[in-house]
Write a protein that holds these residues in place. Sequence first.
Motif, short mmCIF file in Angstrom:
data_model
loop_
_atom_site.label_atom_id
_atom_site.label_comp_id
_atom_site.label_asym_id
_atom_site.label_seq_id
_atom_site.Cartn_x
_atom_site.Cartn_y
_atom_site.Cartn_z
N ARG A 59 1.32 -8.60 -12.65
CA ARG A 59 1.48 -7.89 -11.38
C ARG A 59 2.54 -6.81 -11.46
N TRP A 79 3.01 -2.43 -12.68
CA TRP A 79 2.35 -1.19 -13.06
C TRP A 79 3.42 -0.13 -13.32
N LEU A 127 4.25 -5.01 -8.44
CA LEU A 127 3.36 -4.70 -7.33
C LEU A 127 3.90 -5.34 -6.05
N GLY A 128 3.61 -4.69 -4.91
CA GLY A 128 4.02 -5.24 -3.63
C GLY A 128 3.08 -6.33 -3.17
N GLU A 129 3.46 -6.99 -2.07
CA GLU A 129 2.64 -8.08 -1.52
C GLU A 129 1.28 -7.57 -1.05
N ASP A 130 1.20 -6.28 -0.66
CA ASP A 130 -0.05 -5.73 -0.14
C ASP A 130 -0.88 -5.01 -1.20
N GLU A 131 -0.50 -5.15 -2.48
CA GLU A 131 -1.23 -4.52 -3.57
C GLU A 131 -1.93 -5.58 -4.41
N TYR A 132 -3.14 -5.28 -4.86
CA TYR A 132 -3.96 -6.27 -5.54
C TYR A 132 -4.47 -5.75 -6.88
N VAL A 133 -4.71 -6.67 -7.79
CA VAL A 133 -5.34 -6.35 -9.06
C VAL A 133 -6.73 -6.98 -9.03
#
Length: 202
Positions: free
Chosen positions: A176, A178, A183-189
């Motif tokens: 998680r 980049w 990555l933030g809590e609202d960002e997804y992989v």
Amino acid sequence: MPVTRAVPVVLTASGRHRLKKMAWGHKTPHQVRMRAQIVLHAARGRSNARIARETGLHLDTVRTWRDRFAGLGLAGLTDRKRSGRPPTFSALQVAQAKALACRLPAETGTPLSRWSCPELAAELTARGITGPVSASTVRRWLHQDALKPWQHRSWIFITDPGFRPKAARVLDLYARAWQGELLGEDEYVIRADEKTSIQARC
């Protein structure tokens, strides 16, 4: 000494329904089931001592999960993240160790017919891929992907000169991150794998 009053718990109809599914679901982990039962008892106005007696749990356990639910709702019933000791070796170092294990030693200039874990550990340190690493750590890494270089004769050779940067990008996303930022809590992989009879199509 005055007795501290238990935190009152009020449930919505949907919240009660979800908790009941958690409390008596066959696939629900035991700990989550017990936490849901504590909250359901608390919502009926029962004291912590009575809930502890009826569930067979310690009074402090009942108090903890009742308070956590009162403060955080359903999210409070999950375990908090534990920091733990940071990993000694990065995911990229582990991937490079596995890549080296998948090459015949003769191709790397090492006078061996097959790798063993102690020899791989020494080679990883000599090449500067890792710092000092034990044979048991290397064995654990290889075991994750069922690699046994001392037994197999056929190999998948990594010949791509850009292996390191490509692997680093993918492994960072698994962790998680980049471009060096978490990555933030609202960002997804989102990942798409090809599996047997299922192709990853556009």
